[in-house]
Design an enzyme around this catalytic site. Structure first.
Site, PDB file in Angstrom:
ATOM      1  N   GLU A  54       3.461  -8.535  -8.588  1.00  0.00           N
ATOM      2  CA  GLU A  54       2.025  -8.353  -8.445  1.00  0.00           C
ATOM      3  C   GLU A  54       1.314  -8.496  -9.790  1.00  0.00           C
ATOM      4  O   GLU A  54       0.206  -9.045  -9.861  1.00  0.00           O
ATOM      5  CB  GLU A  54       1.712  -6.998  -7.802  1.00  0.00           C
ATOM      6  CG  GLU A  54       0.280  -6.904  -7.294  1.00  0.00           C
ATOM      7  CD  GLU A  54       0.057  -5.750  -6.329  1.00  0.00           C
ATOM      8  OE1 GLU A  54      -1.040  -5.695  -5.744  1.00  0.00           O
ATOM      9  OE2 GLU A  54       0.961  -4.901  -6.166  1.00  0.00           O
ATOM     10  N   HIS A  81       4.054   5.755  -0.367  1.00  0.00           N
ATOM     11  CA  HIS A  81       4.046   4.480   0.356  1.00  0.00           C
ATOM     12  C   HIS A  81       4.104   4.803   1.838  1.00  0.00           C
ATOM     13  O   HIS A  81       5.144   5.204   2.360  1.00  0.00           O
ATOM     14  CB  HIS A  81       5.246   3.631  -0.064  1.00  0.00           C
ATOM     15  CG  HIS A  81       5.153   2.204   0.399  1.00  0.00           C
ATOM     16  ND1 HIS A  81       4.379   1.811   1.484  1.00  0.00           N
ATOM     17  CD2 HIS A  81       5.725   1.058  -0.066  1.00  0.00           C
ATOM     18  CE1 HIS A  81       4.485   0.515   1.656  1.00  0.00           C
ATOM     19  NE2 HIS A  81       5.298   0.028   0.727  1.00  0.00           N
TER      20      HIS A  81
END
Length: 798
Positions: free
Chosen positions: A300, A326
């Site tokens: 990312e 998450h």
């Protein structure tokens, strides 16, 4: 000819529950304050585990909603967030608008708490219907009274971002006015043990873009009300922001790891920006995927720097996973809500967990970007982005805006054709084999039948042992049928067209066998006994991920799950994406597995026939089966470019919902009636132009009777009805897609023109041999437990 789709999609309601709050305001206030919800795990046995932290929800009001009293925890979370979003939007759903309001929910693992309960607390039948992702949107629709498109997305950690995108695409297509969208996942032993086995959990609280030692699992739900601007304005709704556009892609690289070069991520980000009509310099804030694993954070970092470095040096980036963990399939929706709140309040939540030394070390990696270490900041925001990247190489990026923008979403008026088929069924594998067996009137001889794939199939399509040994049967069937459909269509995947080719995988039960067996193993041997080899196959989009890896297809890749009709709804979805220029060719597939586990579960529910029954025979159950059917769809130009065979034209579809208790295999006649009427309207034909029906009768009397009543009302017993389950048994999603494939083979003349068919009324059923050569328009129908229906109109190619 392409034309710009002018329909604005706006957000009018928000809902959220997470480890840092039980509503949106509480969650956002705590996020801005940098409050963590990560603590020692209470709901899973972490004895002997190297990591024991999680971000669990603490809420004692989950059962206050009536529909939440007897559902899996994942649905309880989703119902709470959805109720908050509905109340926030002030959206009242009644008979005047229910058919134009839908639900799309995303999840990674669905009702795994119920799987655990079934395995460990006694095999109670009431747990079975709570296990799959397919139940979640159904519960929300029944609570809200929504009767439009109701479905679920199973793309792991990108699922709920995709759910938002899909809803907006359907609104722009004119299929609906409003949607309840989002996603949910619950903390459970299967994902915790699985990520533990992958050694992907962090011993300390996750530290995205910082230490990047691993993830911390969380749970929760995010829900958003999206509407057309016209619909929202008409009811004087408050508007948070516009949803501009989204980008969705597949890495076609690895089932768990992202591409190191970030290619798939960058394609999704760039497509979102381009279709939103903005430039990289306009994006002021990115709520990053930011999981805290080294490979994900590095990919990312690379993607963001590559796209934004030169034109957007002041970009702000943060990962709220540092506070809420998450949340898997819920992550995208939760982070979208955070992004929207940041946009509307001009306040950006931080990425927490940095020491002074960490902040200093961040400098070189961050460049000129602000990764928001520890402290929120106020900033004038106009465009914000939220990223979600998942197992199976699934990527999704979406953009929200304070302004309507200059959206570049387009639609075309090209015809869409079926150009290739792939069939794995209990009759054997391959289209030619299917034609031979149907022409010979081959029927199942048992109450449970199985499709099989083996060495002959692997050799035919070049599957090497190192590849196919990783796949469970669910994924193997999908890969084989998908490869055949591409071959049949003459579609060759190249570096030049990889992003133009996509797939929609439909499944009712998904990898439930693998999930169940994984749960059995850790229940017997402990949380630390999870298999890193098997865990990746517990996610619903693994089958589509493997197919993209094998083929190199990097375009639109989504897994939908809403019971037996998922195979047909995948075709509806794929058709919509081609019409909206998100792919020139798409695979629409239906895949479901039969196994000892599935046989036990369906028998426990009392759904399997005591003896072999054909359609309309008054049976007490169906022949349980499995298989995979893949259908290649292409727009007219692309099909002509390689002289593809045209089996049939797809010229109309509809998906409806008429809610009943989840678990009921037959719903209401009104839902099926509405789907048929709406599909014919989209196709621009009248009901009396339909020459034949390809239905869903399976030998279970309650299902078959529903069909009989509706077909009598529409066709008065004068239109022949063909039933593929007579040949293959009830393969759920595989069978609903096979109904379309069978219809296409009939229209193309590949099947014998003399075929068995039924003429049905409520009083009488007759079976006759009919001549199919004059068929021009045919209807295919499907249904799912809980009251969802799909209908597709096919036209003979002149």
């Amino acid at each position: 000819m392409d034309k710009i789709t002018n329909t604005r999609c706006v957000v009018t309601g928000l809902g959220m529950i997470s480890a840092i709050g039980n509503n949106v305001d509480e969650c956002f206030a705590n996020a801005l304050a940098g409050k963590t919800g990560i603590d020692k795990v209470a709901s899973v046995d972490t004895t002997d585990c190297y990591a024991n932290l999680g971000a669990e929800v603490h809420c004692d009001t989950l059962d206050e909603i009536d529909e939440a009293k007897d559902v899996d925890r994942v649905s309880k979370l989703c119902l709470k967030a959805s109720k908050e979003a509905l109340d926030d939007a002030g959206l009242v759903i009644d008979e005047s608008n229910a058919g134009r309001v839908g639900v799309v929910m995303g999840s990674c693992v669905g009702g795994v708490v119920s799987v655990e309960n079934y395995v460990t607390k006694g095999e109670h039948a009431e747990d079975i219907n709570k296990m799959t992702i397919a139940s979640i949107a159904n519960h929300v629709a029944n609570m809200a009274g929504a009767k439009g498109v109701v479905t679920n997305v199973g793309n792991a950690c990108a699922a709920s971002t995709i759910s938002i995108a899909y809803a907006c695409e359907l609104i722009r297509a004119g299929v609906a006015d409003a949607f309840i969208v989002g996603g949910a996942d619950a903390f459970a032993s299967v994902p915790f043990s699985g990520f533990l086995a992958l050694h992907a959990l962090s011993e300390q609280a996750c530290s995205p873009f910082n230490h990047s030692n691993g993830i911390t699992l969380g749970e929760g739900s995010g829900a958003i009300i999206v509407e057309s601007y016209e619909h929202a304005k008409k009811r004087n709704a408050k508007i948070y922001c516009d949803v501009l556009s989204a980008g969705i892609s597949s890495d076609a690289h690895h089932i768990t790891a992202p591409r190191p070069d970030g290619l798939g991520q960058m394609y999704a980000i760039r497509e979102a920006i381009e279709k939103s009509g903005i430039e990289p310099k306009d994006v002021a804030y990115v709520n990053a995927h930011g999981t805290g694993t080294a490979k994900n954070d590095e990919a990312e970092f690379l993607s963001l720097h590559t796209i934004f470095d030169e034109t957007n040096p002041d970009l702000s980036v943060s990962s709220t996973k540092a506070m809420v963990g998450h949340c898997l399939g819920a992550a995208g929706a939760i982070e979208a809500v955070f992004a929207i709140k940041a946009l509307t309040e001009n306040k950006i939540p931080p990425t927490i967990g940095y020491s002074e030394e960490d902040i200093e070390a961040l400098g070189e990696k961050a460049g000129t970007f602000d990764f928001m270490p520890n402290t929120m900041k106020e900033k004038d925001l106009h465009y914000v982005m939220s990223n979600s990247f998942a197992f199976g190489g699934s990527n999704a990026s979406i953009i929200f805006s304070k302004e309507p923008g200059n959206v570049k979403e387009t639609e075309n008026d090209e015809k869409v054709y079926i150009t290739g088929l792939g069939i794995v069924s209990p009759l054997g594998n391959g289209v030619a084999n299917y034609i031979d067996k149907v022409n010979a009137q081959t029927k199942p001889e048992a109450t449970s039948v199985h499709a099989n794939v083996g060495k002959e199939d692997y050799d035919k399509y070049g599957l090497k042992m190192a590849f196919y040994r990783k796949l469970d049967k669910f994924s193997l069937m999908q890969v084989i049928s998908g490869l055949e459909a591409l071959q049949e269509a003459g579609i060759e995947v190249t570096e030049e067209n990889a992003e133009e080719l996509g797939m929609i995988v439909g499944t009712g039960d998904g990898p439930l066998t693998t999930v169940y067996e994984f749960q059995e193993h850790i229940s017997e041997n402990g949380t630390t006994a999870g298999s890193a080899f098997n865990f990746p196959n517990t996610v619903y989009n693994a089958a589509g991920g493997y197919l993209s890896i094998k083929t190199g297809m990097r375009g639109y890749n989504v897994t939908v799950t809403n019971g037996a009709q998922s195979g047909m709804s995948s075709l509806c979805y794929a058709y919509n994406e081609i019409k909206q220029n998100r792919g020139k060719a798409m695979l629409a597939t239906g895949t479901d597995e039969n196994s000892e586990v599935m046989e036990k579960l369906y028998a426990k529910l009392g759904k399997v026939a005591g003896d072999v029954k054909q359609a309309y025979a008054g049976g007490d159950g169906f022949v349980l089966a499995d298989g995979s059917t893949s259908i290649a769809l292409e727009n007219e130009t692309y099909a002509a470019s390689h002289n593809a065979k045209k089996y049939a034209e797809v010229c109309g579809y509809a998906m409806t919902h008429e809610g009943v208790a989840y678990g009921d295999v037959a719903g209401t006649e009104k839902g099926l009636m509405n789907a048929i009427v709406d599909a014919a309207a989209m196709a621009g034909i009248t009901l009396d132009q339909i020459d034949a029906v390809y239905g869903f009768a399976n030998g279970a009397d309650e299902v078959d009777t529903l069909e009989r009543h509706v077909y009598e009302e529409i066709f008065a017993g004068k239109v022949p009805v063909h039933q593929v389950r007579d040949y293959t048994g009830e393969g759920r999603a595989a069978s609903s897609a096979l109904s379309v494939a069978h219809a296409a083979l009939t229209l193309s003349g590949d099947l014998a023109t003399r075929q068995n068919a039924y003429y049905v009324t409520t009083e009488e059923v007759t079976k006759e041999v009919v001549d199919t050569s004059a068929y021009k328009y045919v209807l295919a129908t499907s249904c799912a437990i809980g009251g969802s229906y799909a209908a597709v109109i096919l036209k003979k190619v002149a």
